[in-house]
Write a protein that holds these residues in place. Structure first.
Motif, PDB file in Angstrom:
ATOM      1  N   ALA A  48      53.598  63.299 106.678  1.00  0.00           N
ATOM      2  CA  ALA A  48      52.501  63.351 105.929  1.00  0.00           C
ATOM      3  C   ALA A  48      52.392  64.208 104.962  1.00  0.00           C
ATOM      4  O   ALA A  48      51.738  63.685 104.078  1.00  0.00           O
ATOM      5  CB  ALA A  48      51.409  63.754 107.148  1.00  0.00           C
ATOM      6  N   ALA A  49      52.969  65.393 104.831  1.00  0.00           N
ATOM      7  CA  ALA A  49      52.968  66.207 103.495  1.00  0.00           C
ATOM      8  C   ALA A  49      53.645  65.595 102.544  1.00  0.00           C
ATOM      9  O   ALA A  49      53.314  65.578 101.353  1.00  0.00           O
ATOM     10  CB  ALA A  49      53.569  67.245 103.879  1.00  0.00           C
ATOM     11  N   ALA A  67      60.530  65.165  89.409  1.00  0.00           N
ATOM     12  CA  ALA A  67      61.809  64.993  90.320  1.00  0.00           C
ATOM     13  C   ALA A  67      61.598  65.591  91.691  1.00  0.00           C
ATOM     14  O   ALA A  67      62.354  65.806  92.353  1.00  0.00           O
ATOM     15  CB  ALA A  67      63.111  65.115  89.804  1.00  0.00           C
ATOM     16  N   GLY A  68      60.222  66.035  92.065  1.00  0.00           N
ATOM     17  CA  GLY A  68      59.964  66.816  93.239  1.00  0.00           C
ATOM     18  C   GLY A  68      58.621  67.227  93.173  1.00  0.00           C
ATOM     19  O   GLY A  68      57.809  66.567  92.374  1.00  0.00           O
ATOM     20  N   GLY A  69      58.122  67.991  94.475  1.00  0.00           N
ATOM     21  CA  GLY A  69      56.663  68.090  94.535  1.00  0.00           C
ATOM     22  C   GLY A  69      56.557  69.297  95.722  1.00  0.00           C
ATOM     23  O   GLY A  69      57.355  69.877  96.107  1.00  0.00           O
ATOM     24  N   PHE A  70      55.486  69.702  95.919  1.00  0.00           N
ATOM     25  CA  PHE A  70      55.000  70.968  96.805  1.00  0.00           C
ATOM     26  C   PHE A  70      54.744  70.358  98.164  1.00  0.00           C
ATOM     27  O   PHE A  70      53.749  69.361  98.219  1.00  0.00           O
ATOM     28  CB  PHE A  70      54.187  71.808  96.180  1.00  0.00           C
ATOM     29  N   VAL A  71      54.822  70.982  99.121  1.00  0.00           N
ATOM     30  CA  VAL A  71      54.171  71.021 100.294  1.00  0.00           C
ATOM     31  C   VAL A  71      53.796  72.365 100.625  1.00  0.00           C
ATOM     32  O   VAL A  71      54.378  73.543 100.397  1.00  0.00           O
ATOM     33  CB  VAL A  71      55.051  70.455 101.445  1.00  0.00           C
ATOM     34  N   ASN A  80      59.968  86.077 106.528  1.00  0.00           N
ATOM     35  CA  ASN A  80      60.376  86.413 105.062  1.00  0.00           C
ATOM     36  C   ASN A  80      60.271  84.801 104.498  1.00  0.00           C
ATOM     37  O   ASN A  80      60.943  84.172 105.213  1.00  0.00           O
ATOM     38  CB  ASN A  80      61.809  86.604 104.928  1.00  0.00           C
ATOM     39  N   PRO A  81      59.825  84.626 103.346  1.00  0.00           N
ATOM     40  CA  PRO A  81      59.768  83.176 102.864  1.00  0.00           C
ATOM     41  C   PRO A  81      61.145  82.556 102.539  1.00  0.00           C
ATOM     42  O   PRO A  81      61.130  81.280 102.548  1.00  0.00           O
ATOM     43  CB  PRO A  81      58.904  83.121 101.766  1.00  0.00           C
ATOM     44  N   THR A  82      61.974  83.429 102.290  1.00  0.00           N
ATOM     45  CA  THR A  82      63.433  82.940 102.060  1.00  0.00           C
ATOM     46  C   THR A  82      64.018  82.008 103.118  1.00  0.00           C
ATOM     47  O   THR A  82      65.053  81.467 102.913  1.00  0.00           O
ATOM     48  CB  THR A  82      64.391  84.106 101.728  1.00  0.00           C
ATOM     49  N   VAL A  83      63.438  82.094 104.284  1.00  0.00           N
ATOM     50  CA  VAL A  83      63.945  81.222 105.465  1.00  0.00           C
ATOM     51  C   VAL A  83      63.901  79.861 104.891  1.00  0.00           C
ATOM     52  O   VAL A  83      64.646  78.865 105.672  1.00  0.00           O
ATOM     53  CB  VAL A  83      63.286  81.532 106.964  1.00  0.00           C
ATOM     54  N   LEU A  84      62.930  79.527 103.969  1.00  0.00           N
ATOM     55  CA  LEU A  84      62.738  78.019 103.705  1.00  0.00           C
ATOM     56  C   LEU A  84      63.680  77.930 102.360  1.00  0.00           C
ATOM     57  O   LEU A  84      63.770  76.575 102.143  1.00  0.00           O
ATOM     58  CB  LEU A  84      61.246  77.839 103.431  1.00  0.00           C
ATOM     59  N   GLU A  85      64.367  78.808 101.823  1.00  0.00           N
ATOM     60  CA  GLU A  85      65.073  78.295 100.795  1.00  0.00           C
ATOM     61  C   GLU A  85      66.311  77.877 100.898  1.00  0.00           C
ATOM     62  O   GLU A  85      67.081  77.896 101.960  1.00  0.00           O
ATOM     63  CB  GLU A  85      65.241  79.823  99.954  1.00  0.00           C
ATOM     64  N   ARG A  86      66.681  76.657 100.193  1.00  0.00           N
ATOM     65  CA  ARG A  86      68.007  75.911 100.463  1.00  0.00           C
ATOM     66  C   ARG A  86      68.300  75.707  98.907  1.00  0.00           C
ATOM     67  O   ARG A  86      68.136  74.893  98.065  1.00  0.00           O
ATOM     68  CB  ARG A  86      67.851  74.635 100.982  1.00  0.00           C
ATOM     69  N   LYS A  87      69.244  76.788  98.318  1.00  0.00           N
ATOM     70  CA  LYS A  87      69.519  76.817  97.112  1.00  0.00           C
ATOM     71  C   LYS A  87      70.464  75.491  96.567  1.00  0.00           C
ATOM     72  O   LYS A  87      70.295  75.045  95.592  1.00  0.00           O
ATOM     73  CB  LYS A  87      70.415  78.039  96.659  1.00  0.00           C
ATOM     74  N   THR A  88      71.334  75.262  97.370  1.00  0.00           N
ATOM     75  CA  THR A  88      72.103  73.800  97.158  1.00  0.00           C
ATOM     76  C   THR A  88      71.125  72.581  96.873  1.00  0.00           C
ATOM     77  O   THR A  88      71.650  71.699  96.038  1.00  0.00           O
ATOM     78  CB  THR A  88      73.430  73.978  98.245  1.00  0.00           C
ATOM     79  N   GLU A  89      70.271  72.639  97.557  1.00  0.00           N
ATOM     80  CA  GLU A  89      69.427  71.475  97.418  1.00  0.00           C
ATOM     81  C   GLU A  89      68.145  71.521  96.683  1.00  0.00           C
ATOM     82  O   GLU A  89      67.405  70.803  96.292  1.00  0.00           O
ATOM     83  CB  GLU A  89      68.830  71.019  98.881  1.00  0.00           C
ATOM     84  N   GLY A  90      68.081  72.963  96.303  1.00  0.00           N
ATOM     85  CA  GLY A  90      66.981  72.956  95.017  1.00  0.00           C
ATOM     86  C   GLY A  90      65.578  73.509  95.767  1.00  0.00           C
ATOM     87  O   GLY A  90      64.555  73.581  95.195  1.00  0.00           O
ATOM     88  N   PHE A 108      58.501  74.087  96.896  1.00  0.00           N
ATOM     89  CA  PHE A 108      58.966  73.180  96.162  1.00  0.00           C
ATOM     90  C   PHE A 108      60.201  72.354  96.802  1.00  0.00           C
ATOM     91  O   PHE A 108      61.126  72.960  97.199  1.00  0.00           O
ATOM     92  CB  PHE A 108      59.370  73.456  94.772  1.00  0.00           C
ATOM     93  N   VAL A 109      60.091  70.826  96.991  1.00  0.00           N
ATOM     94  CA  VAL A 109      61.009  70.166  97.602  1.00  0.00           C
ATOM     95  C   VAL A 109      61.490  68.982  96.514  1.00  0.00           C
ATOM     96  O   VAL A 109      60.581  68.106  96.269  1.00  0.00           O
ATOM     97  CB  VAL A 109      60.621  69.518  98.976  1.00  0.00           C
ATOM     98  N   PRO A 110      62.546  68.954  95.964  1.00  0.00           N
ATOM     99  CA  PRO A 110      63.161  68.054  95.142  1.00  0.00           C
ATOM    100  C   PRO A 110      63.044  66.587  96.071  1.00  0.00           C
ATOM    101  O   PRO A 110      63.273  66.763  97.246  1.00  0.00           O
ATOM    102  CB  PRO A 110      64.550  68.401  94.696  1.00  0.00           C
ATOM    103  N   ASP A 111      62.799  65.590  95.229  1.00  0.00           N
ATOM    104  CA  ASP A 111      62.747  64.218  96.069  1.00  0.00           C
ATOM    105  C   ASP A 111      64.026  64.207  96.730  1.00  0.00           C
ATOM    106  O   ASP A 111      64.168  63.484  97.940  1.00  0.00           O
ATOM    107  CB  ASP A 111      62.552  63.192  95.025  1.00  0.00           C
TER     108      ASP A 111
END
Length: 825
Positions: A48-49, A67-71, A80-90, A108-111
């Motif tokens: 939904a987001a 090429a992406g957006g925010f949820v 710690n917010p870094t649990v959400l980070e995926r550097k390889t996927e941006g 931020f989630v790239p498409d």
């Protein structure tokens, strides 16, 4: 009567050993999820987001489709917010803020990464449990997530919620926080939307973020956020500083020139107080010999260097910073020797300057401090600033406070490895000068103002000892604050979060009192309840009354510079430590502590008074019954060796005199510990809710407990001393620390006092300095992870009986230990 503080402090820098260090794990959640239900809920919310993300992008022919957006992601509070980070996927977390029970993150989630994020949830739902822990795949990433939601502008707004404009056409300066690699994107979008972005010299750069002031309507900011995707966090642009100036009334004196003639003026080689203010009228007889014309500067040369303020704020600050309160000095006939001088930088534009100029006071402050450093590169100096953001709380790091932290650490743009560390002395702020007593509010509801939250700065509040009213016509008035209490002018940090905000102010000094009318209706600031300083109008009013936290801050800067002149070998971190370490609480302050039912309430009291009233004698020297042990040392907190790890801790052998402690038996003694270091700030994104994201590293101290063996002490404080996987050995501590370990969280200065029977200090002669997490370890390149840094440690032993000689046996122990160390070398 001569001071009893005449003995040199005792250097214990050589009395430590370095040891490999490993931190202790804090463990995981004790509330496991029902994974099928939790995963299904999150997958539906995420889908939904994503749909809402597409809708919010909108369409504007001036902008390219991102090429992406925010949820918006809701996490368990403290995650710690870094649990959400995926550097390889941006996939990157942006703005982070806390509510009462949770933490929200703009993610931020790239498409191209949507599928990868969804797959993480699906693997958590369907994958096999791990063999040892019996946990689902990705449990550490997924279980802290409470919900996914549609992102809105409030998701990115981390300032005061009420300050976010509702009207789409509301136009103002916005502070856009964005990742460094998006700076060009922000510039491009501003150009396309025809909105004004501040030039590069008005921006602040930090390890992960750049702050760009942008003048735009809310509608344009929403386009930049959702349609262009270049905004990671939003705040107000903090460019409206106000002085702590109340009415400064004239008090005529005819002895100005007499005092100037009794002073032995300083040479050019001594340390200086560098005032960042409105400029100074150098023509004053009590200022001119200690302020050279080429030591006056202005951020903008067109402003001139003389004091433009109507009340002469900068000139009054200069008088107190150079001489202290002039009241007693004018009345006596003694000679005086000055061991420091003045420098000035006009930081504030004179009246009539363009109010729409997008000044970032962070970058302006950094530009200001470079001027005297270029002019006199060999001179030692203490920077003094009593300028604040009017009604802007300092509860969280700001662009301005982070700029001061950067400058203190020697890591601002233009600095290199040889750049100096810098000591800033800044004010906590004043409450509004209400005249109607019925409108007065408790001082605690007025939070200390930006940028006083700067971790590396010494922040000064005001107390008062002034209780005698001598003004004609006010003989039957009474003082508002009793002797030794908080000055009625001073703000506090009581409303700040104990876990995330540093304790401010650290010290208090005289800031004056106020008077209450017999009818209990009117409150005034009278001349006799103020300090006396130099006036801007040298012909008509060479002497003026001056008060509030500006006065306290100027006196603190004077004290720091006097201490620097007496001890040129001390680092800025050490000067700050000794200033705070010299502070003691007055009787009214101690009464407030005594009335506290628990430690939590004591934290509120220390956020009101800091660590007490600073004293130059105690900061400069020791006494037989009140001695200071001082250490200056380098430490490497982390190392990158295959993986990022803690590196070392330091163990100190404290030279406590066992025989004297046994002799004193149940007599009360105090052991005070102050640890001071300068962090390199990283204020972007989640740093406002997670101190370990803001600091480059942290340090803590831990004292051996009563009855604890040396082996168990080392095992308790350092996991590297234990067998793999073993929990630290339990050993109860006494309850004699004034504040306790929970008082140590945010900030780069930590102080506490142990009070108890002398006999209870026997065997407590080991102290550990150990690192805690910071962005150097978690997010930095190899050369930064392996960086060395430095700290200052001050430990005081104080006896209640002034006849007791603690100093001589401690001095003997240290001398013997130093000879032993040198022999081994």
């Amino acid at each position: 009567m001569p001071t009893r503080f005449t003995l040199p402090h005792i250097d214990i820098s050589a009395l430590h050993i370095s040891s490999e260090y490993t931190g202790s794990s804090t463990g995981g959640s004790s509330n496991p999820r029902i994974r099928a239900e939790h995963a299904a809920k999150l997958i539906n919310e995420l889908n939904a987001a994503f749909v809402a993300m597409e809708e919010s992008r909108g369409h504007d022919e001036r902008l390219e489709t991102p090429a992406g957006g925010f949820v918006e992601v809701e996490l368990k509070r403290g995650t710690n917010p870094t649990v959400l980070e995926r550097k390889t996927e941006g996939i990157k977390p942006g703005a982070v803020k806390d509510t009462d029970n949770s933490r929200t993150v703009a993610l931020f989630v790239p498409d191209h990464a949507r599928e990868a994020l969804t797959q993480i949830l699906q693997d958590y739902r369907d994958g096999p449990l791990t063999e040892i822990a019996q946990k689902p795949p990705n449990a550490s990433r997924v279980e802290p997530i409470e919900a996914f939601r549609r992102a809105h502008l409030g998701t990115f707004w981390t300032d005061d919620p009420d300050a976010l404009p509702i009207d789409a056409q509301h136009e103002m300066w916005w502070a856009i926080w964005t990742h460094l690699d998006k700076e060009a994107g922000v510039e491009d979008v501003c150009r396309r939307l025809d909105v004004r972005a501040a030039s590069r010299d008005r921006r602040m750069y930090f390890p992960e973020a750049v702050v760009i002031p942008v003048f735009a309507r809310r509608a344009a900011i929403e386009l930049m956020t959702f349609t262009a995707g270049v905004v990671d966090e939003l705040r107000r642009a903090t460019d409206n500083p106000a002085f702590f100036i109340d009415d400064v009334r004239e008090e005529q004196h005819e002895w100005n020139d007499d005092l100037a003639g009794r002073i032995v003026w300083p040479g050019n080689e001594v340390p200086a107080v560098c005032l960042l203010d409105t400029g100074v009228n150098r023509a004053h007889a009590l200022l001119e010999p200690a302020l050279a014309a080429n030591d006056q500067h202005a951020v903008n040369a067109a402003w001139g260097v003389s004091d433009h303020d109507g009340f002469g704020h900068g000139t009054a600050m200069a008088g107190l910073a150079l001489h202290g309160d002039l009241t007693a000095q004018l009345a006596d006939t003694s000679g005086r020797v000055l061991a420091h001088r003045l420098e000035t930088v006009k930081l504030i534009p004179p009246h009539g300057a363009d109010p729409n100029d997008p000044n970032s006071y962070g970058i302006i402050t950094q530009a200001a401090i470079s001027l005297p450093e270029i002019a006199q590169p060999e001179r030692s100096r203490v920077f003094c600033m009593a300028v604040t953001n009017d009604r802007v709380s300092g509860a969280t790091p700001s662009t301005w406070s982070a700029a001061i932290d950067q400058a203190s650490a020697g890591t601002m743009i233009g600095d290199d490895e040889d750049s100096p560390k810098r000591l800033f002395v800044i004010s906590a702020g004043n409450v509004p000068p209400v005249i109607d007593y019925g409108q007065m509010q408790p001082q605690d509801i007025y939070p200390a103002e930006d940028p006083c939250q700067a971790w590396n700065a010494l922040t000064v509040g005001a107390c008062t000892d002034l209780a005698d009213i001598h003004d004609s016509g006010y003989e039957d008035w009474t003082v508002l604050a009793k002797v030794g209490a908080l000055s009625p002018h001073s703000r506090t940090s009581v409303t700040w979060s104990q876990g995330r905000a540093p304790i401010k102010p650290e010290i208090v000094l005289e800031g004056g009192n106020r008077a209450l009318s017999p009818s209990v209706r009117e409150v005034l600031t009278l001349d006799s309840l103020c300090l006396l300083s130099t006036g801007k109008d040298t012909d008509a009013r060479p002497l003026v009354s001056f008060h509030a936290t500006s006065a306290a801050t100027a006196q603190a800067a004077r004290m720091a510079t006097q201490l620097s002149a007496a001890h040129p070998e001390y680092w800025p971190e050490t000067i700050r430590a000794l200033m705070v370490h010299s502070a003691e609480w007055t009787t009214p302050m101690l009464a407030e502590f005594a009335a506290c039912p628990g430690r939590r309430e004591k934290y509120e009291v220390v956020r009101r008074f800091g660590y007490g009233v600073a004293d130059l004698d105690r900061a400069t020297a020791s006494a037989q019954d009140h001695l200071a042990l001082v250490a200056q040392a380098e430490i490497q907190p982390f190392r990158l060796q295959g993986q990022r790890k803690f590196n070392e801790c330091h163990y100190y052998d404290l030279p406590l005199p066992a025989a004297v402690l046994e002799q004193l038996n149940n007599e009360t003694v105090q052991l005070k510990v102050t640890l001071s270091y300068f962090i390199d700030p990283n204020p972007g994104f989640s740093a406002n809710v997670d101190p370990q994201r803001y600091q480059s590293y942290g340090l803590r101290f831990d004292l051996r407990r009563r009855g604890e063996t040396l082996e168990r002490f080392r095992q308790r404080v350092n996991a590297a001393e234990r067998e793999d996987g073993r929990a630290p050995p339990a050993h109860p501590d006494d309850d004699r620390w004034m504040l306790g370990p929970n008082s140590v969280s945010a900030g780069s200065l930590h102080c506490d006092v142990w009070t108890g029977p002398a006999i209870d200090l026997l065997g407590r002669d080991k102290l550990c300095i150990k690192p805690v997490m910071g962005w150097w370890r978690s997010r930095a390149a190899r050369d930064i992870v392996n960086r060395r840094t430095r700290y200052s440690l001050v430990v005081t032993l104080k006896a209640s009986d002034v006849e007791v000689d603690l100093y001589t046996p401690v001095r003997t122990i240290v001398d013997l230990s130093t000879v032993s160390v040198e022999t081994q070398i």
